[in-house]
Every structure is written in structure tokens, then in C-alpha cells.
Design a protein around this motif. Structure first.
Motif, PDB file in Angstrom:
ATOM      1  N   ARG A 124      61.363  -6.638  -8.451  1.00  0.00           N
ATOM      2  CA  ARG A 124      62.428  -7.138  -9.186  1.00  0.00           C
ATOM      3  C   ARG A 124      63.794  -6.725  -8.801  1.00  0.00           C
ATOM      4  NH1 ARG A 124      59.877  -4.934 -14.986  1.00  0.00           N
ATOM      5  NH2 ARG A 124      58.131  -6.847 -15.250  1.00  0.00           N
ATOM      6  N   LEU A 125      64.095  -6.352  -7.666  1.00  0.00           N
ATOM      7  CA  LEU A 125      65.217  -6.089  -6.902  1.00  0.00           C
ATOM      8  C   LEU A 125      65.421  -7.372  -6.044  1.00  0.00           C
ATOM      9  CD1 LEU A 125      67.849  -4.648  -6.436  1.00  0.00           C
ATOM     10  CD2 LEU A 125      66.543  -3.563  -4.605  1.00  0.00           C
ATOM     11  N   LEU A 126      66.386  -8.291  -6.572  1.00  0.00           N
ATOM     12  CA  LEU A 126      66.120  -9.755  -5.915  1.00  0.00           C
ATOM     13  C   LEU A 126      67.553 -10.040  -5.502  1.00  0.00           C
ATOM     14  CD1 LEU A 126      64.558 -11.183  -9.576  1.00  0.00           C
ATOM     15  CD2 LEU A 126      63.522 -11.148  -7.054  1.00  0.00           C
ATOM     16  N   LYS A 127      67.393 -10.536  -4.276  1.00  0.00           N
ATOM     17  CA  LYS A 127      68.523 -10.853  -3.722  1.00  0.00           C
ATOM     18  C   LYS A 127      69.169 -12.456  -4.094  1.00  0.00           C
ATOM     19  CE  LYS A 127      67.781  -8.928   1.105  1.00  0.00           C
ATOM     20  NZ  LYS A 127      67.612  -8.974   2.447  1.00  0.00           N
ATOM     21  N   MET A 128      70.526 -12.288  -4.425  1.00  0.00           N
ATOM     22  CA  MET A 128      71.023 -13.601  -4.861  1.00  0.00           C
ATOM     23  C   MET A 128      71.080 -14.461  -3.802  1.00  0.00           C
ATOM     24  SD  MET A 128      71.670 -13.611  -8.265  1.00  0.00           S
ATOM     25  CE  MET A 128      72.952 -14.633  -8.393  1.00  0.00           C
ATOM     26  N   ALA A 143      63.716 -16.240 -19.065  1.00  0.00           N
ATOM     27  CA  ALA A 143      62.983 -17.196 -18.729  1.00  0.00           C
ATOM     28  C   ALA A 143      61.305 -16.990 -18.538  1.00  0.00           C
ATOM     29  CB  ALA A 143      63.351 -17.487 -17.227  1.00  0.00           C
ATOM     30  N   GLN A 144      61.073 -15.768 -18.136  1.00  0.00           N
ATOM     31  CA  GLN A 144      59.600 -15.356 -17.865  1.00  0.00           C
ATOM     32  C   GLN A 144      58.869 -15.653 -19.295  1.00  0.00           C
ATOM     33  OE1 GLN A 144      59.354 -11.566 -16.172  1.00  0.00           O
ATOM     34  NE2 GLN A 144      61.280 -11.739 -15.587  1.00  0.00           N
ATOM     35  N   PHE A 145      59.395 -15.091 -20.326  1.00  0.00           N
ATOM     36  CA  PHE A 145      58.886 -15.411 -21.573  1.00  0.00           C
ATOM     37  C   PHE A 145      58.670 -16.607 -22.133  1.00  0.00           C
ATOM     38  CE2 PHE A 145      59.896 -11.010 -21.384  1.00  0.00           C
ATOM     39  CZ  PHE A 145      58.730 -10.216 -22.192  1.00  0.00           C
ATOM     40  N   ALA A 146      59.908 -17.365 -21.834  1.00  0.00           N
ATOM     41  CA  ALA A 146      59.746 -19.075 -22.088  1.00  0.00           C
ATOM     42  C   ALA A 146      58.360 -19.508 -21.484  1.00  0.00           C
ATOM     43  CB  ALA A 146      61.086 -19.530 -21.758  1.00  0.00           C
ATOM     44  N   LEU A 147      58.519 -19.295 -19.983  1.00  0.00           N
ATOM     45  CA  LEU A 147      57.639 -19.868 -19.036  1.00  0.00           C
ATOM     46  C   LEU A 147      56.257 -19.670 -19.478  1.00  0.00           C
ATOM     47  CD1 LEU A 147      56.688 -21.489 -16.738  1.00  0.00           C
ATOM     48  CD2 LEU A 147      56.813 -19.774 -15.364  1.00  0.00           C
ATOM     49  N   ARG A 283      52.352 -13.462 -24.780  1.00  0.00           N
ATOM     50  CA  ARG A 283      53.294 -12.363 -24.272  1.00  0.00           C
ATOM     51  C   ARG A 283      53.014 -12.131 -22.703  1.00  0.00           C
ATOM     52  NH1 ARG A 283      53.056  -6.890 -22.908  1.00  0.00           N
ATOM     53  NH2 ARG A 283      55.277  -5.842 -23.562  1.00  0.00           N
ATOM     54  N   VAL A 284      54.021 -12.662 -22.014  1.00  0.00           N
ATOM     55  CA  VAL A 284      54.049 -12.373 -20.477  1.00  0.00           C
ATOM     56  C   VAL A 284      53.697 -11.151 -19.959  1.00  0.00           C
ATOM     57  CG1 VAL A 284      56.406 -12.408 -19.939  1.00  0.00           C
ATOM     58  CG2 VAL A 284      55.152 -13.587 -18.268  1.00  0.00           C
ATOM     59  N   GLY A 285      54.269 -10.266 -20.654  1.00  0.00           N
ATOM     60  CA  GLY A 285      53.950  -8.729 -20.089  1.00  0.00           C
ATOM     61  C   GLY A 285      52.824  -8.339 -20.341  1.00  0.00           C
ATOM     62  N   SER A 286      51.818  -8.929 -21.090  1.00  0.00           N
ATOM     63  CA  SER A 286      50.292  -8.418 -21.222  1.00  0.00           C
ATOM     64  C   SER A 286      49.525  -8.808 -20.148  1.00  0.00           C
ATOM     65  CB  SER A 286      49.742  -8.868 -22.796  1.00  0.00           C
ATOM     66  OG  SER A 286      50.570  -8.429 -23.741  1.00  0.00           O
ATOM     67  N   GLU A 287      48.935  -8.061 -19.432  1.00  0.00           N
ATOM     68  CA  GLU A 287      48.042  -8.414 -18.347  1.00  0.00           C
ATOM     69  C   GLU A 287      46.586  -7.917 -18.939  1.00  0.00           C
ATOM     70  OE1 GLU A 287      50.665  -9.168 -14.914  1.00  0.00           O
ATOM     71  OE2 GLU A 287      49.147 -10.197 -16.204  1.00  0.00           O
ATOM     72  N   PRO A 288      45.649  -8.577 -18.327  1.00  0.00           N
ATOM     73  CA  PRO A 288      45.475 -10.013 -17.287  1.00  0.00           C
ATOM     74  C   PRO A 288      46.169 -10.916 -18.142  1.00  0.00           C
ATOM     75  CG  PRO A 288      43.422  -9.482 -17.984  1.00  0.00           C
ATOM     76  CD  PRO A 288      44.030  -8.481 -18.577  1.00  0.00           C
ATOM     77  N   ASN A 289      47.003 -12.080 -17.479  1.00  0.00           N
ATOM     78  CA  ASN A 289      47.314 -13.313 -18.134  1.00  0.00           C
ATOM     79  C   ASN A 289      46.122 -14.122 -18.416  1.00  0.00           C
ATOM     80  OD1 ASN A 289      48.376 -16.497 -17.471  1.00  0.00           O
ATOM     81  ND2 ASN A 289      50.302 -14.830 -17.687  1.00  0.00           N
ATOM     82  N   ARG A 290      46.132 -14.863 -19.189  1.00  0.00           N
ATOM     83  CA  ARG A 290      45.173 -15.846 -19.605  1.00  0.00           C
ATOM     84  C   ARG A 290      44.724 -16.652 -18.526  1.00  0.00           C
ATOM     85  NH1 ARG A 290      47.874 -15.474 -24.442  1.00  0.00           N
ATOM     86  NH2 ARG A 290      46.443 -15.249 -26.297  1.00  0.00           N
ATOM     87  N   ASP A 296      49.603 -14.189 -12.674  1.00  0.00           N
ATOM     88  CA  ASP A 296      49.724 -12.807 -13.451  1.00  0.00           C
ATOM     89  C   ASP A 296      51.399 -12.817 -13.637  1.00  0.00           C
ATOM     90  OD1 ASP A 296      50.780 -12.494 -10.656  1.00  0.00           O
ATOM     91  OD2 ASP A 296      49.271 -11.019  -9.961  1.00  0.00           O
ATOM     92  N   ARG A 297      51.700 -11.625 -13.961  1.00  0.00           N
ATOM     93  CA  ARG A 297      53.261 -11.312 -14.200  1.00  0.00           C
ATOM     94  C   ARG A 297      54.180 -11.684 -12.892  1.00  0.00           C
ATOM     95  NH1 ARG A 297      56.438  -8.355 -17.921  1.00  0.00           N
ATOM     96  NH2 ARG A 297      58.653  -9.171 -17.536  1.00  0.00           N
ATOM     97  N   LYS A 298      53.590 -11.205 -11.798  1.00  0.00           N
ATOM     98  CA  LYS A 298      54.531 -11.417 -10.590  1.00  0.00           C
ATOM     99  C   LYS A 298      54.521 -12.819 -10.394  1.00  0.00           C
ATOM    100  CE  LYS A 298      53.581  -6.885  -8.653  1.00  0.00           C
ATOM    101  NZ  LYS A 298      53.111  -6.195  -7.371  1.00  0.00           N
ATOM    102  N   ARG A 299      53.372 -13.855 -10.371  1.00  0.00           N
ATOM    103  CA  ARG A 299      53.664 -15.181 -10.461  1.00  0.00           C
ATOM    104  C   ARG A 299      54.659 -15.705 -11.318  1.00  0.00           C
ATOM    105  NH1 ARG A 299      49.005 -19.741  -9.603  1.00  0.00           N
ATOM    106  NH2 ARG A 299      50.455 -21.456  -8.858  1.00  0.00           N
ATOM    107  N   ILE A 300      54.435 -15.484 -12.233  1.00  0.00           N
ATOM    108  CA  ILE A 300      55.423 -15.851 -13.307  1.00  0.00           C
ATOM    109  C   ILE A 300      56.963 -15.677 -12.801  1.00  0.00           C
ATOM    110  CG2 ILE A 300      56.236 -15.748 -15.829  1.00  0.00           C
ATOM    111  CD1 ILE A 300      53.516 -15.656 -16.572  1.00  0.00           C
ATOM    112  N   GLU A 301      57.124 -14.075 -12.431  1.00  0.00           N
ATOM    113  CA  GLU A 301      58.749 -13.820 -11.958  1.00  0.00           C
ATOM    114  C   GLU A 301      58.881 -14.725 -10.971  1.00  0.00           C
ATOM    115  OE1 GLU A 301      57.855  -9.661 -11.537  1.00  0.00           O
ATOM    116  OE2 GLU A 301      58.277  -9.124 -13.643  1.00  0.00           O
ATOM    117  N   ARG A 302      58.081 -14.928 -10.126  1.00  0.00           N
ATOM    118  CA  ARG A 302      58.347 -15.652  -8.781  1.00  0.00           C
ATOM    119  C   ARG A 302      58.964 -16.886  -9.046  1.00  0.00           C
ATOM    120  NH1 ARG A 302      53.634 -12.948  -6.387  1.00  0.00           N
ATOM    121  NH2 ARG A 302      52.830 -14.923  -6.608  1.00  0.00           N
ATOM    122  N   THR A 303      57.914 -17.590  -9.959  1.00  0.00           N
ATOM    123  CA  THR A 303      58.316 -19.077 -10.303  1.00  0.00           C
ATOM    124  C   THR A 303      59.541 -19.132 -11.031  1.00  0.00           C
ATOM    125  OG1 THR A 303      56.128 -19.301 -10.575  1.00  0.00           O
ATOM    126  CG2 THR A 303      57.389 -20.893 -11.508  1.00  0.00           C
TER     127      THR A 303
END
Length: 351
Positions: A124-128, A143-147, A283-290, A296-303
Motif C-alpha cells: 500500500r506504499l505506492l509510487k506515483m 475506488a476499492q469499495f466501488a470496484l 465489503r471489499v475488506g472481507s476475505e475471502p473475496n466472493r 482477493d483484496r490485493k488484486r482489487i487494490e492493484r486493479t
């Protein structure tokens, strides 16, 4: 260093807070831009967190000793306000290798002059990127919760979609579903400014639920069929009732809101029963994702980061107003707590 904190329920102030010692795997970031979280954070700010019982909520929970974290920063007697920051790394611990002094980054953190975060395996430390918009970066969290809500609704090209609650999550969901090829996108919110921004973001029609029967109007707009999917972000009981009425037979309601207990009057008979909607709590923070293990959460974050940085999403008008760091306490109380109708997502410019 000065940091925006809540000193008691519904009162914010810029206070001098002692900066923690920089650890060997940590980085120190001089903050350039920041933004609070208008949903769950402001509920905490008001001292009415939904999962508290009534008796305990009278005693503000942030006065309970809690472990300090980079995302919320709970401390004794006060809590730091803010959600996302963009800034420049000005110091690194001797074991930090993935980022360097001078790098411009985005991460979770409070509204503060400086933020210190662990850089070790911190996805979660992301280079701009060079041309990345800071307004998009501070929308990384919503954006994560919207996606997640859009994915849980199983929206496909050609679908008719309604989205109620046009804060940051709802605005981003509008953009996502329109660019996915939805044939009709309907925004629902009582605040005219939010409806205007939603139209610019791709909504074909926007409805004011305080001046019409939104569920009925959605049915009329879809030739009495109802929408294929409804994303509900507001947490208002009447909005869920609208969704139950306006969703087509066997359609999906993706419920992303963190709602307070509903009053009497929510009706699961009539339209709800006959429309036979699928009500999915998202809820995107609830793992495991459907869709685990593929998603998973990390893939949603990357996307989300990719969509935000490549310009697929544009959050520039969602960040409104933008105030100075020196004015952030007064602005937080005004735009986030007292008059949220005046803002979609507050931005803070430092320096």
C-alpha cells in the motif's frame, strides 16, 4: 509535527504531535495532499459508531486505549483524522530498499505534516507515476469499495444500473459501470451538486429521491422492467426500499453501505417479495473475496491503482473543495461533519 486530530466528539484541531522514531524499515513522508474518509471515519468522529451499544457510545470510543496504526492512528485521548496521503519521501530507515528519498508516493495516513509508515513488503506504499493525479490517488480507498460493489453486482455490458448515494464510492461506481458498457446508468442522490458531477461522470439520468418515488421512476425509465443491478452506498433505509422497488425480477442489489440500525418501516413485502431481488452485502475488506482465489483484496487494490493512474477513472471533480492544511480543522468540521451536502470528498493541500 502538526496533525489533524479529533479532541472530542465533533471537534477537530491541528495539534502538535510528537513524531515517532523512524524505524529501520520505515520511511518518513512529507505530505503534499491528503483526504479524509467521509463514511466510517465521520461516524467515529461523531461518536456514534454503529457496532457500539448505546451505553458505550456515550463514552467516546477513541478515549479507550488502542494500538496506534498507520491507517487510523488511534492514540490516547484523541484520534488522528484522515485516510489517504500523497507526498515525498524525505527520510528512510537503513533497511529500506524498494523506495528512496525523493520518491513521490501515496499511502494510507492521517492529515499531517509528516507521516511515517513501514516500507517492508508494504503493497500500500505506492509510487506515483510522473503524470498521476493526486486527486485520483487519494481516491484509492473508495475506488476499492466501488470496484468490489460493482463486481459483486455482476454488472455486464448492456445492463441497466442504478447507483444510490453519490459520494466518492457512488461517483466512482458511476464511472466504472458506464465504461463497462452499461446501457442505462441512473444516479440517485438528494444533493444537486452530486447529481451534476455524476452526470459528468457518465450517469444518463439522475433522480432526487426526496422529490420523487425513485424506485417507481427507475421502473418507468426501464419500460417497467427495473434495473439489472442496483448499487446502494448511502445506508439510508428509504434508499434500500427504492432499490427493492426499482430492481428487476431476480436482479441484484449490491449493498456496500455500512448502515446504522434501520427504523421501522422497511417493507420486505410487496415489491421486494415479487421482484425477488438478490440482496448481496458487499465489503471489499472481507476475505475471502466472493471470487477467491482468483480475486482477493490485493488484486482489487492493484486493479484500482492501475485504473486511477492510467486515467481510466477521473476523480478530479470528486475532490471538492480543496482547502489548505492550516484550514483543515475548520473545513473538516464544516464539510465532513456539519454540512456534508457541500462536499463530495474533502481535499487538503499542504504547503
Amino acid at each position: 509535527m502538526k496533525t489533524l486530530v479529533a479532541t472530542k466528539p465533533r471537534e477537530a484541531a491541528l495539534l502538535d504531535v510528537e513524531a515517532p522514531h523512524l524505524g529501520e524499515e520505515e520511511v518518513k513522508i512529507k505530505v503534499e495532499f491528503s483526504a479524509p474518509k467521509h463514511g466510517t471515519e465521520v461516524v467515529d468522529f461523531r461518536g456514534i459508531t454503529p457496532f457500539m451499544d448505546e451505553e458505550f457510545s456515550e463514552e467516546w470510543r477513541s478515549f479507550v486505549p488502542r494500538e496506534d496504526t498507520s491507517e487510523k492512528g488511534i492514540v490516547f485521548g484523541e484520534f488522528k483524522l484522515g485516510n489517504m496521503i500523497v507526498g515525498e519521501i524525505v527520510e528512510t530507515g537503513h533497511k529500506v530498499t524498494d523506495v528512496s528519498v525523493g520518491d513521490r508516493v501515496c499511502t494510507y495516513g492521517p492529515i499531517s505534516e509528516y507521516v511515517i509508515v513501514n516500507a517492508s513488503n508494504n503493497h500500500r506504499l505506492l509510487k506515483m507515476p510522473e503524470h498521476g493525479k493526486w486527486q485520483n490517488a487519494v481516491c484509492y480507498d473508495p475506488a476499492q469499495f466501488a470496484l468490489g460493489a460493482v463486481r459483486d453486482a455482476h454488472i455486464r455490458p448492456g445492463d441497466c444500473v442504478a447507483i444510490s448515494g453519490l459520494g466518492a464510492i457512488g461517483q466512482i461506481a458511476i464511472q466504472l459501470v458506464k465504461k463497462m458498457g452499461a446501457s442505462l446508468v441512473i444516479g440517485v442522490d438528494p444533493i444537486e451538486h452530486r447529481r451534476e458531477i455524476a452526470r459528468e461522470g457518465g450517469a444518463d439520468v439522475c433522480l432526487d429521491p426526496t422529490s420523487c418515488d425513485a424506485g417507481f421512476e427507475v421502473k418507468k425509465l426501464t419500460d417497467k422492467q427495473g434495473v439489472d443491478a442496483w448499487v446502494e452506498t448511502s445506508g439510508i433505509s428509504s434508499a434500500l426500499q427504492d432499490a427493492l422497488k426499482g430492481t428487476g425480477y431476480a436482479g441484484t442489489i449490491s449493498y456496500i453501505a455500512f448502515a446504522k440500525p434501520f427504523p421501522e418501516g422497511l417493507n420486505f413485502g410487496r415489491e421486494a417479495h415479487f421482484n425477488n431481488a438478490n440482496l448481496v452485502f458487499s465489503r471489499v475488506g472481507s476475505e475471502p473475496n466472493r471470487d477467491y482465489p482468483r480475486w482477493d483484496r490485493k488484486r482489487i487494490e492493484r486493479t484500482c491503482w492501475q485504473l486511477l493512474m492510467n486515467g481510466h477513472l477521473d476523480c478530479e471533480k470528486i475532490i471538492d473543495p480543496v482547502v489548505s492544511f492550516e484550514d483543515s480543522a475548520e473545513a473538516y468540521m464544516k464539510y465532513v461533519d456539519q454540512s456534508p451536502n457541500l462536499s463530495i470528498k474533502l481535499g487538503v493541500q499542504h504547503g
